[in-house]
Design a protein around this motif. Structure first.
Motif, mmCIF file in Angstrom:
data_model
loop_
_atom_site.group_PDB
_atom_site.id
_atom_site.type_symbol
_atom_site.label_atom_id
_atom_site.label_comp_id
_atom_site.label_asym_id
_atom_site.label_seq_id
_atom_site.Cartn_x
_atom_site.Cartn_y
_atom_site.Cartn_z
ATOM 1 N N ARG A 1 -21.672 18.414 -40.054
ATOM 2 C CA ARG A 1 -21.113 18.358 -38.793
ATOM 3 C C ARG A 1 -20.050 17.232 -38.836
ATOM 4 O O ARG A 1 -19.104 17.487 -37.915
ATOM 5 C CB ARG A 1 -22.060 17.720 -37.850
ATOM 6 N N ALA A 2 -20.105 16.339 -39.904
ATOM 7 C CA ALA A 2 -18.952 15.518 -39.794
ATOM 8 C C ALA A 2 -17.518 16.092 -40.224
ATOM 9 O O ALA A 2 -16.581 15.336 -39.539
ATOM 10 C CB ALA A 2 -19.163 14.635 -41.222
ATOM 11 N N VAL A 3 -17.537 17.267 -40.424
ATOM 12 C CA VAL A 3 -16.295 18.075 -40.535
ATOM 13 C C VAL A 3 -15.670 18.274 -39.254
ATOM 14 O O VAL A 3 -14.408 17.987 -38.926
ATOM 15 C CB VAL A 3 -16.445 19.316 -41.366
ATOM 16 N N GLY A 4 -16.603 18.618 -38.143
ATOM 17 C CA GLY A 4 -16.047 18.888 -36.901
ATOM 18 C C GLY A 4 -15.781 17.723 -36.132
ATOM 19 O O GLY A 4 -15.029 17.568 -35.198
ATOM 20 N N GLU A 5 -16.719 16.585 -36.381
ATOM 21 C CA GLU A 5 -16.419 15.347 -35.746
ATOM 22 C C GLU A 5 -15.253 14.442 -36.319
ATOM 23 O O GLU A 5 -14.764 13.416 -35.457
ATOM 24 C CB GLU A 5 -17.723 14.617 -35.810
ATOM 25 N N ALA A 6 -14.719 14.814 -37.279
ATOM 26 C CA ALA A 6 -13.563 13.793 -37.772
ATOM 27 C C ALA A 6 -12.501 14.126 -37.100
ATOM 28 O O ALA A 6 -11.505 13.211 -37.071
ATOM 29 C CB ALA A 6 -13.416 14.310 -39.235
ATOM 30 N N GLY A 7 -12.284 15.357 -36.201
ATOM 31 C CA GLY A 7 -11.051 15.463 -35.597
ATOM 32 C C GLY A 7 -10.046 16.170 -36.016
ATOM 33 O O GLY A 7 -9.023 16.381 -35.411
ATOM 34 N N ALA A 8 -10.100 16.593 -37.201
ATOM 35 C CA ALA A 8 -9.047 17.310 -37.933
ATOM 36 C C ALA A 8 -9.302 18.866 -37.894
ATOM 37 O O ALA A 8 -8.174 19.517 -38.202
ATOM 38 C CB ALA A 8 -8.617 16.706 -39.195
ATOM 39 N N ARG A 9 -10.399 19.113 -37.870
ATOM 40 C CA ARG A 9 -10.868 20.632 -37.867
ATOM 41 C C ARG A 9 -11.942 21.072 -37.106
ATOM 42 O O ARG A 9 -12.533 20.080 -36.574
ATOM 43 C CB ARG A 9 -11.320 21.032 -39.538
ATOM 44 N N ARG A 10 -11.709 22.259 -36.611
ATOM 45 C CA ARG A 10 -12.777 22.904 -35.707
ATOM 46 C C ARG A 10 -13.832 23.811 -36.587
ATOM 47 O O ARG A 10 -13.648 24.568 -37.287
ATOM 48 C CB ARG A 10 -11.988 23.968 -34.585
ATOM 49 N N LEU A 11 -15.148 23.066 -36.521
ATOM 50 C CA LEU A 11 -16.015 23.644 -37.495
ATOM 51 C C LEU A 11 -17.013 24.623 -36.644
ATOM 52 O O LEU A 11 -17.426 24.433 -35.685
ATOM 53 C CB LEU A 11 -17.205 22.440 -37.794
ATOM 54 N N VAL A 12 -17.312 25.795 -37.278
ATOM 55 C CA VAL A 12 -17.937 26.728 -36.661
ATOM 56 C C VAL A 12 -19.082 27.036 -37.725
ATOM 57 O O VAL A 12 -18.884 27.638 -38.596
ATOM 58 C CB VAL A 12 -17.367 28.131 -36.501
ATOM 59 N N SER A 13 -20.528 26.323 -37.258
ATOM 60 C CA SER A 13 -21.703 26.804 -38.030
ATOM 61 C C SER A 13 -22.452 27.686 -37.335
ATOM 62 O O SER A 13 -22.618 27.678 -36.299
ATOM 63 C CB SER A 13 -22.473 25.325 -38.368
ATOM 64 N N TYR A 14 -22.773 28.784 -38.357
ATOM 65 C CA TYR A 14 -23.527 29.733 -37.804
ATOM 66 C C TYR A 14 -24.786 30.338 -38.710
ATOM 67 O O TYR A 14 -24.815 29.926 -39.599
ATOM 68 C CB TYR A 14 -22.933 31.111 -37.427
ATOM 69 N N ASP A 15 -25.689 30.922 -37.911
ATOM 70 C CA ASP A 15 -27.100 31.214 -38.372
ATOM 71 C C ASP A 15 -26.832 32.494 -39.101
ATOM 72 O O ASP A 15 -26.223 33.508 -38.216
ATOM 73 C CB ASP A 15 -28.324 31.143 -37.433
ATOM 74 N N ALA A 16 -27.122 32.644 -40.378
ATOM 75 C CA ALA A 16 -26.980 34.054 -40.783
ATOM 76 C C ALA A 16 -27.774 35.090 -40.250
ATOM 77 O O ALA A 16 -28.696 34.729 -39.787
ATOM 78 C CB ALA A 16 -27.233 33.955 -42.464
ATOM 79 N N ARG A 17 -27.449 36.362 -40.213
ATOM 80 C CA ARG A 17 -28.265 37.408 -39.650
ATOM 81 C C ARG A 17 -29.770 37.260 -40.022
ATOM 82 O O ARG A 17 -30.066 37.088 -41.406
ATOM 83 C CB ARG A 17 -27.820 38.780 -40.088
ATOM 84 N N GLY A 18 -30.624 37.413 -39.277
ATOM 85 C CA GLY A 18 -32.182 37.065 -39.433
ATOM 86 C C GLY A 18 -32.720 35.755 -39.683
ATOM 87 O O GLY A 18 -33.983 35.681 -39.857
ATOM 88 N N HIS A 19 -31.849 34.793 -39.734
ATOM 89 C CA HIS A 19 -32.185 33.484 -39.775
ATOM 90 C C HIS A 19 -32.120 32.705 -38.547
ATOM 91 O O HIS A 19 -30.961 32.949 -37.865
ATOM 92 C CB HIS A 19 -31.316 32.903 -40.878
ATOM 93 N N GLY A 20 -32.953 31.648 -38.447
ATOM 94 C CA GLY A 20 -32.723 30.696 -37.198
ATOM 95 C C GLY A 20 -32.504 31.440 -35.907
ATOM 96 O O GLY A 20 -33.485 32.152 -35.746
ATOM 97 N N GLU A 21 -31.759 31.169 -34.970
ATOM 98 C CA GLU A 21 -31.634 31.754 -33.830
ATOM 99 C C GLU A 21 -30.848 33.288 -33.874
ATOM 100 O O GLU A 21 -30.752 33.804 -32.690
ATOM 101 C CB GLU A 21 -30.976 30.919 -32.865
#
Length: 276
Positions: A52-72
């Motif tokens: 999450r620090a990557v998206g919170e640093a302000g220089a990049r937009r971070l898209v984290s996703y759950d792989a198919r069949g995983h998580g939500e």
């Protein structure tokens, strides 16, 4: 637009993938892919693979996703096949996510374990879609892969011996509990985490992992993007030897090896600095 964090779902190649989008629109995009049987929530809960620090640093937009069949995320079909969960197939999902959020510009990629395998297959398939790479916890590969494949087969067969999902889950948890915890995870909360995959789907997911390997040496040697390789010590499922070989093969790679949980917990900040 101000920085924000939003969770939603999108349909990718027939599967509903859950994702979290952190950072301002218009910033360069980073796509983040987690490990086998993990999820966005697992990474945060265990602090292993929390970028999450990557998206919170302000220089990049971070898209984290759950792989198919995983998580939500769902599996995309009522009759999923192991091939659907092989790394080269999951790479097509990652590329589709990149196209959705950054259709006109290259993205950076972060992977952990299965996510690292997924990312490398995506880069080999379409190298021009990526500008920088973070390859964390590279898994068993090439000559070290066979023993891990045998383990996946054993876990799949263990689950399939039981008619009751509860009994199958208990048996699998007993297997996990009997395995020694590497010292590098001594301070990771809730380690090892319970699989973030439905118990009935797990044998198929494990067999998909068993079909997978990292790309061959000659293809990896053609990856010229600046690359940060992050490894941890003492885990046979993610041997430092894989990371060392990647750092040797990739012409523009830097290798960092962690020996403590605290060092792994610092990977988010390290990746943010590398991608800034």
């Amino acid at each position: 637009m101000t920085d924000s964090s939003n969770s939603a779902r999108l349909t990718i190649r027939g599967a509903g993938l859950a994702y979290t989008d952190t950072g301002a629109e218009g910033l360069p995009v980073v796509v983040d892919a987690h490990g086998l049987t993990s999820s966005r929530a697992s990474a945060i809960a265990t602090t292993i693979g929390d970028y999450r620090a990557v998206g919170e640093a302000g220089a990049r937009r971070l898209v984290s996703y759950d792989a198919r069949g995983h998580g939500e995320s769902d599996a995309g079909t009522d009759a999923p096949r192991p091939e659907d969960f092989a790394w080269d197939a999951l790479a097509l999902d990652l590329l589709a996510v990149a196209d959705r959020f950054s259709p006109d510009a290259p993205v950076s990629g972060i992977g952990l374990s299965m996510g690292t395998g997924t990312l490398l297959h995506a880069v080999v398939h379409l190298p021009g879609r990526f500008d920088r790479l973070v390859l964390s916890a590279p898994p068993t590969a090439w000559q070290t892969r066979a023993a891990q494949v045998d383990m996946y087969t054993t876990m799949a067969e263990t689950i399939e011996r039981f008619d009751s999902p509860e009994e199958a889950a208990a048996a699998l948890q007993a297997m996990f509990g009997a395995a020694p915890v590497p010292a590098v995870f001594a301070d990771a909360p809730g380690w090892p985490p319970a699989p973030a995959v439905p118990i009935g789907l797990l044998p198929t997911v494990f067999r998909g992992a068993g079909l997978s390997d990292l790309p061959p040496f000659e293809q990896l040697a053609e990856i010229t993007q600046p690359t940060l390789v992050l490894a941890w010590e003492g885990d046979p499922g993610h041997p430092v030897s894989t990371a060392e070989k990647l750092a040797e093969l990739l012409p523009n790679a830097e290798l960092v090896v962690a020996s403590t949980t605290a060092a792994i917990q610092g990977w988010g900040a390290r990746a943010a600095a590398f991608l800034s």
